[in-house]
Structure formats: structure tokens, C-alpha cells
Design a protein around this motif. Structure first.
Motif, PDB file in Angstrom:
ATOM      1  N   ALA A  12      -3.817   3.923  -1.519  1.00  0.00           N
ATOM      2  CA  ALA A  12      -4.245   3.622  -2.899  1.00  0.00           C
ATOM      3  C   ALA A  12      -3.078   3.459  -3.868  1.00  0.00           C
ATOM      4  O   ALA A  12      -3.287   3.435  -5.072  1.00  0.00           O
ATOM      5  CB  ALA A  12      -5.195   4.715  -3.388  1.00  0.00           C
ATOM      6  N   ASN A  13      -1.867   3.354  -3.342  1.00  0.00           N
ATOM      7  CA  ASN A  13      -0.726   3.194  -4.260  1.00  0.00           C
ATOM      8  C   ASN A  13      -0.243   1.753  -4.333  1.00  0.00           C
ATOM      9  O   ASN A  13       0.845   1.474  -4.826  1.00  0.00           O
ATOM     10  CB  ASN A  13       0.430   4.134  -3.866  1.00  0.00           C
ATOM     11  N   SER A  14      -1.051   0.819  -3.860  1.00  0.00           N
ATOM     12  CA  SER A  14      -0.627  -0.588  -3.840  1.00  0.00           C
ATOM     13  C   SER A  14      -1.862  -1.486  -3.770  1.00  0.00           C
ATOM     14  O   SER A  14      -2.921  -1.059  -3.296  1.00  0.00           O
ATOM     15  CB  SER A  14       0.252  -0.821  -2.596  1.00  0.00           C
ATOM     16  N   ALA A  27      -0.608  11.229   3.421  1.00  0.00           N
ATOM     17  CA  ALA A  27      -1.121  11.343   4.800  1.00  0.00           C
ATOM     18  C   ALA A  27      -1.045   9.984   5.471  1.00  0.00           C
ATOM     19  O   ALA A  27      -1.334   8.958   4.849  1.00  0.00           O
ATOM     20  CB  ALA A  27      -2.566  11.835   4.819  1.00  0.00           C
ATOM     21  N   ALA A  67      -6.600   1.622   3.697  1.00  0.00           N
ATOM     22  CA  ALA A  67      -5.246   1.464   4.251  1.00  0.00           C
ATOM     23  C   ALA A  67      -5.240   0.455   5.389  1.00  0.00           C
ATOM     24  O   ALA A  67      -6.108   0.481   6.264  1.00  0.00           O
ATOM     25  CB  ALA A  67      -4.722   2.810   4.741  1.00  0.00           C
ATOM     26  N   GLY A  68      -4.265  -0.427   5.369  1.00  0.00           N
ATOM     27  CA  GLY A  68      -4.176  -1.416   6.439  1.00  0.00           C
ATOM     28  C   GLY A  68      -2.855  -2.145   6.397  1.00  0.00           C
ATOM     29  O   GLY A  68      -2.148  -2.118   5.385  1.00  0.00           O
ATOM     30  N   LEU A  69      -2.515  -2.761   7.509  1.00  0.00           N
ATOM     31  CA  LEU A  69      -1.251  -3.493   7.572  1.00  0.00           C
ATOM     32  C   LEU A  69      -1.322  -4.585   8.633  1.00  0.00           C
ATOM     33  O   LEU A  69      -2.283  -4.674   9.404  1.00  0.00           O
ATOM     34  CB  LEU A  69      -0.079  -2.536   7.842  1.00  0.00           C
ATOM     35  N   ALA A  88      -8.462 -14.211   0.470  1.00  0.00           N
ATOM     36  CA  ALA A  88      -7.045 -14.156   0.079  1.00  0.00           C
ATOM     37  C   ALA A  88      -6.936 -13.491  -1.289  1.00  0.00           C
ATOM     38  O   ALA A  88      -7.366 -14.046  -2.291  1.00  0.00           O
ATOM     39  CB  ALA A  88      -6.472 -15.568   0.024  1.00  0.00           C
ATOM     40  N   PRO A 145       0.798  -7.399  -2.082  1.00  0.00           N
ATOM     41  CA  PRO A 145       2.032  -7.484  -1.292  1.00  0.00           C
ATOM     42  C   PRO A 145       1.811  -7.834   0.182  1.00  0.00           C
ATOM     43  O   PRO A 145       2.710  -8.356   0.835  1.00  0.00           O
ATOM     44  CB  PRO A 145       2.631  -6.075  -1.420  1.00  0.00           C
ATOM     45  N   ASN A 148       0.288 -10.178   1.599  1.00  0.00           N
ATOM     46  CA  ASN A 148       0.280 -11.609   1.936  1.00  0.00           C
ATOM     47  C   ASN A 148       1.102 -12.446   0.940  1.00  0.00           C
ATOM     48  O   ASN A 148       0.739 -13.588   0.653  1.00  0.00           O
ATOM     49  CB  ASN A 148      -1.165 -12.122   2.013  1.00  0.00           C
TER      50      ASN A 148
HETATM   51  P1  NAD Z   1      -0.998  -3.595   0.533  1.00  0.00           P
HETATM   52  O1  NAD Z   1       0.088  -3.725   1.516  1.00  0.00           O
HETATM   53  O2  NAD Z   1      -0.699  -3.794  -0.913  1.00  0.00           O
HETATM   54  O3  NAD Z   1      -1.733  -2.192   0.681  1.00  0.00           O
HETATM   55  C1  NAD Z   1      -1.921  -1.533   1.899  1.00  0.00           C
HETATM   56  C2  NAD Z   1      -1.837  -0.047   1.642  1.00  0.00           C
HETATM   57  O4  NAD Z   1      -2.073   0.659   2.888  1.00  0.00           O
HETATM   58  C3  NAD Z   1      -0.446   0.379   1.158  1.00  0.00           C
HETATM   59  O5  NAD Z   1      -0.606   1.334   0.133  1.00  0.00           O
HETATM   60  C4  NAD Z   1       0.164   1.004   2.390  1.00  0.00           C
HETATM   61  O6  NAD Z   1       1.180   1.947   2.104  1.00  0.00           O
HETATM   62  C5  NAD Z   1      -1.076   1.664   2.988  1.00  0.00           C
HETATM   63  N1  NAD Z   1      -0.876   2.097   4.362  1.00  0.00           N
HETATM   64  C6  NAD Z   1      -0.333   1.412   5.405  1.00  0.00           C
HETATM   65  N2  NAD Z   1      -0.282   2.182   6.497  1.00  0.00           N
HETATM   66  C7  NAD Z   1      -0.820   3.378   6.149  1.00  0.00           C
HETATM   67  C8  NAD Z   1      -1.050   4.603   6.827  1.00  0.00           C
HETATM   68  N3  NAD Z   1      -0.698   4.745   8.119  1.00  0.00           N
HETATM   69  N4  NAD Z   1      -1.615   5.630   6.160  1.00  0.00           N
HETATM   70  C9  NAD Z   1      -1.962   5.503   4.865  1.00  0.00           C
HETATM   71  N5  NAD Z   1      -1.758   4.381   4.152  1.00  0.00           N
HETATM   72  C10 NAD Z   1      -1.205   3.338   4.788  1.00  0.00           C
HETATM   73  O7  NAD Z   1      -2.121  -4.629   1.003  1.00  0.00           O
HETATM   74  P2  NAD Z   1      -3.592  -4.914   0.458  1.00  0.00           P
HETATM   75  O8  NAD Z   1      -3.769  -6.356   0.461  1.00  0.00           O
HETATM   76  O9  NAD Z   1      -3.876  -4.159  -0.785  1.00  0.00           O
HETATM   77  O10 NAD Z   1      -4.456  -4.341   1.678  1.00  0.00           O
HETATM   78  C11 NAD Z   1      -5.476  -3.377   1.532  1.00  0.00           C
HETATM   79  C12 NAD Z   1      -6.552  -3.595   2.576  1.00  0.00           C
HETATM   80  O11 NAD Z   1      -7.201  -4.842   2.319  1.00  0.00           O
HETATM   81  C13 NAD Z   1      -6.047  -3.668   4.021  1.00  0.00           C
HETATM   82  O12 NAD Z   1      -6.955  -2.989   4.879  1.00  0.00           O
HETATM   83  C14 NAD Z   1      -6.049  -5.150   4.321  1.00  0.00           C
HETATM   84  O13 NAD Z   1      -6.195  -5.421   5.701  1.00  0.00           O
HETATM   85  C15 NAD Z   1      -7.251  -5.592   3.513  1.00  0.00           C
HETATM   86  N6  NAD Z   1      -7.275  -7.018   3.212  1.00  0.00           N
HETATM   87  C16 NAD Z   1      -6.384  -7.573   2.349  1.00  0.00           C
HETATM   88  C17 NAD Z   1      -6.446  -8.937   2.089  1.00  0.00           C
HETATM   89  C18 NAD Z   1      -5.517  -9.638   1.124  1.00  0.00           C
HETATM   90  O14 NAD Z   1      -5.585 -10.868   1.008  1.00  0.00           O
HETATM   91  N7  NAD Z   1      -4.665  -8.956   0.409  1.00  0.00           N
HETATM   92  C19 NAD Z   1      -7.409  -9.722   2.721  1.00  0.00           C
HETATM   93  C20 NAD Z   1      -8.301  -9.115   3.606  1.00  0.00           C
HETATM   94  C21 NAD Z   1      -8.224  -7.757   3.838  1.00  0.00           C
END
Ligand code: NAD
Length: 285
Positions: free
Chosen positions: A33-35, A82, A111-113, A215, A219, A221
Motif C-alpha cells: 500500500a505504499n505505491s 511484511a 501486492a504484486g510484481l 493499464a 510504477p 508499467n
Molecule cells: P506498484 O509496483 O506501484 O505496487 C506494487 C506494490 O506491491 C508495491 O508497494 C510493492 O512494494 C508491493 N510488493 C511487492 N512485493 C511485495 C511483497 N512480497 N510483500 C508485500 N508487498 C509487496 O504496482 P501497481 O500497479 O500499483 O500494482 C498493484 C497491483 O495491481 C499488483 O497486484 C498488480 O499486478 C496489479 N495490476 C496493476 C496494473 C497496472 O497497470 N498498474 C494492471 C493490472 C494489475
């Protein structure tokens, strides 16, 4: 309106527009939740009246800033470190939440990457890393939340449901994605985990749903939207012809978590400007 009717109207000033605190008194946990999307969701849940745990794995300063922003809405928030893919750390996080807020009403598994590679060059480490965070991480957090939802049950003054989980999935739970097999597999896995949980837990009045962002400008993408050429190419995939903003997803999350969505269970709400509408068929086919 006739003069006669108008005369009967009492003289009142314009009513004050009130922001409805649809999540007042609820306790929420948002992972990552920090991004990006997680940050927007955490702030929006706070604005809607929930106290919020801001989970982060790296970037404590950014997490503290989110906490301050949430508190500015008159609710409480804490940052908790965590790694969601680690069982011991997830359990310690929930313990910390229960010590501070007593319980949990809303979990947003955000959370995801990504770790992208052509299929034959994808390492087992990159496969396991993505599955570990995006799928196993959601399982571990959801399991702790469900244990508490079942223990506590429905508290009518708080919500019709004993608990709500929102899984942050992706359009790639249904759209195959070359070069991202680990990511697409993780989100496809989230879809059937979410549906299986929803089926199993509905009798306990626990609602499980996903959001499938398209989309969104975050950060994760940057390469897809940060140059005019990349943005133009991206728009070929988006019938609505604009990139999504984190708040587009956050507003959907507030609604899904609220009692306004009480009969919504086991579904994915795509927030994608139509990306899942096979835009290639607009002129082809
Ligand atoms: P982001 O990189 O800004 O945020 C991802 C957050 O997950 C970050 O805060 C990161 O530190 C955290 N994270 C990564 N590994 C972790 C772990 N092991 N434990 C705890 N936190 C962890 O990206 P976002 O776009 O905000 O992505 C958020 C979610 O949305 C993800 O699940 C991503 O797959 C999904 N999503 C994003 C998009 C997009 O276009 N941005 C599209 C579809 C799905």
C-alpha cells in the motif's frame, strides 16, 4: 413549476454535500500500500471511514506518508512491514493489526510484481518469485483474514457481511500475455482461488471478489506509458482511449468493500477502459 407550487416550498438554503463514510468503523488491511494502486486504495478506504493498515515490504518512508494522508481524513492508520510471500511475516502482520485495531473487516490483496522473460529464458527463480508474491501471498493473507471473519462473524452495526476480500487481479486473468507467463499464470490462479473461496465462504457471509485493472498509470508499467510513442501504442489496446489512474481502481474497491455491493460475490470487476473487449476486432474480424 407553477407559482402556486413554488409558494408552498419552504425557504431552505442549499443542503451541504456530505461525503458518505460508507466504511465507517471498519478495519482494513491493504498489502503493497505504499505505491501505485495500493496507495490509492488505502487512502480511499480511509476517506470512506475505515481505519487502515498500510502494508509494505520496502519503502518505509513512503508507507509513513500514506499513513499521514489517511489520518488526515480523521481515521487511524499504521504502517506494517511484511513480505506477503512469507507465512511467518504475514501472521506477524495480522497479529500486529489485531493488537492495534482488534479485528479485520476488509482485506485488499494488492501486492504484486512482474519478472518478465521470453518463456524459454524464464528462470525457475523468476517463476517462483512471481507466483510466490502474486498468488501464494494472496492465499496467505486471505487465510488469516478468513480465520478472523469466521471467528467473529457478522457485526450488524458495522457491515452486513462478516468480511470482505478484494483480490487485485488483472485483465491478464483472462488475456494471455506473451513474455509474461509467470504473471499471467499468477493472475489466472488468483481468479479461481477467488471464485473457489467465494463459493466456500458465502454461507458464512464472507464476500470475495477481484478487481481486474487494465493499464493503470503506476510504477509497475512505466515503460508502457512514459513516452508518447509507448502511450500511443498502449491506446490501441484501450477502447476508452485514456490510461487508467490509481483512483479509478480505488473507487471501485470502496464500492466492492461497502454494503452497497452486498450481493456481489465471486466476480471480477474489470476496471480497464474496455481492454477486455478484444479491441483488435474494432476494425478486424
Ligand atoms: P506498484 O509496483 O506501484 O505496487 C506494487 C506494490 O506491491 C508495491 O508497494 C510493492 O512494494 C508491493 N510488493 C511487492 N512485493 C511485495 C511483497 N512480497 N510483500 C508485500 N508487498 C509487496 O504496482 P501497481 O500497479 O500499483 O500494482 C498493484 C497491483 O495491481 C499488483 O497486484 C498488480 O499486478 C496489479 N495490476 C496493476 C496494473 C497496472 O497497470 N498498474 C494492471 C493490472 C494489475
Amino acid at each position: 413549476m407553477s407559482d402556486a407550487v413554488q409558494e408552498k416550498l419552504p425557504e431552505v438554503s442549499m443542503p451541504k454535500v456530505r461525503v458518505q463514510k460508507v466504511l465507517a468503523g471498519q478495519k482494513a488491511l491493504v498489502t503493497g500500500a505504499n505505491s501505485g494502486i495500493g496507495k490509492a486504495v488505502a487512502v480511499a478506504l480511509g476517506e470512506a471511514g475505515a481505519d487502515v493498515v498500510v502494508n509494505y515490504v520496502v519503502g518505509e518512508d513512503a508507507a509513513q506518508q500514506v499513513v499521514e494522508e489517511i489520518r488526515s481524513h480523521g481515521v487511524d492508520a499504521i504502517a506494517v512491514n511484511a513480505d506477503v510471500s512469507r507465512e511467518d511475516q504475514v501472521q506477524a502482520m495480522f497479529k500486529q493489526m489485531f493488537e492495534k485495531f482488534g479485528t479485520i473487516d476488509i482485506l485488499v490483496n494488492n501486492a504484486g510484481l512482474q519478472r518478465d522473460a521470453p518463456f524459454d529464458r524464464m528462470t525457475l527463480e523468476h517463476w517462483n518469485f512471481v507466483i510466490g508474491v502474486n498468488l501464494t501471498g494472496q492465499f496467505l493473507c486471505a487465510r488469516e483474514a478468513v480465520r478472523e471473519f469466521k471467528r467473529r462473524g457478522v457485526v450488524k452495526s458495522i457491515s452486513c457481511a462478516a468480511g470482505k476480500i478484494i483480490c487485485m487481479s488483472s485483465v491478464h486473468e483472462v488475456i494471455p500475455w506473451a513474455g509474461h507467463a509467470n504473471y499471467a499464470a499468477s493472475k489466472g490462479g488468483v481468479m479461481l482461488m477467488m471464485k473457489s473461496m467465494a463459493q466456500e465462504l458465502a454461507p458464512y457471509r464472507i464476500r470475495i471478489n477481484s478487481i481486474g485493472p487494465g493499464a493503470i498509470r503506476t510504477p509497475i508499467n512505466t515503460a508502457a506509458w512514459s513516452t508518447p510513442e509507448a502511450y500511443e501504442a498502449l491506446m490501441k489496446l484501450v477502447p476508452y482511449k485514456r490510461i487508467g489512474e490509481p483512483d479509478d481502481v480505488a473507487q471501485a474497491a470502496v464500492w466492492l468493500a461497502s454494503d452497497a455491493a452486498d450481493y456481489v460475490n465471486g466476480t471480477t470487476l474489470f476496471v480497464d477502459g474496455g481492454m477486455t473487449l478484444y479491441p483488435g476486432f474494432t476494425e478486424g474480424g
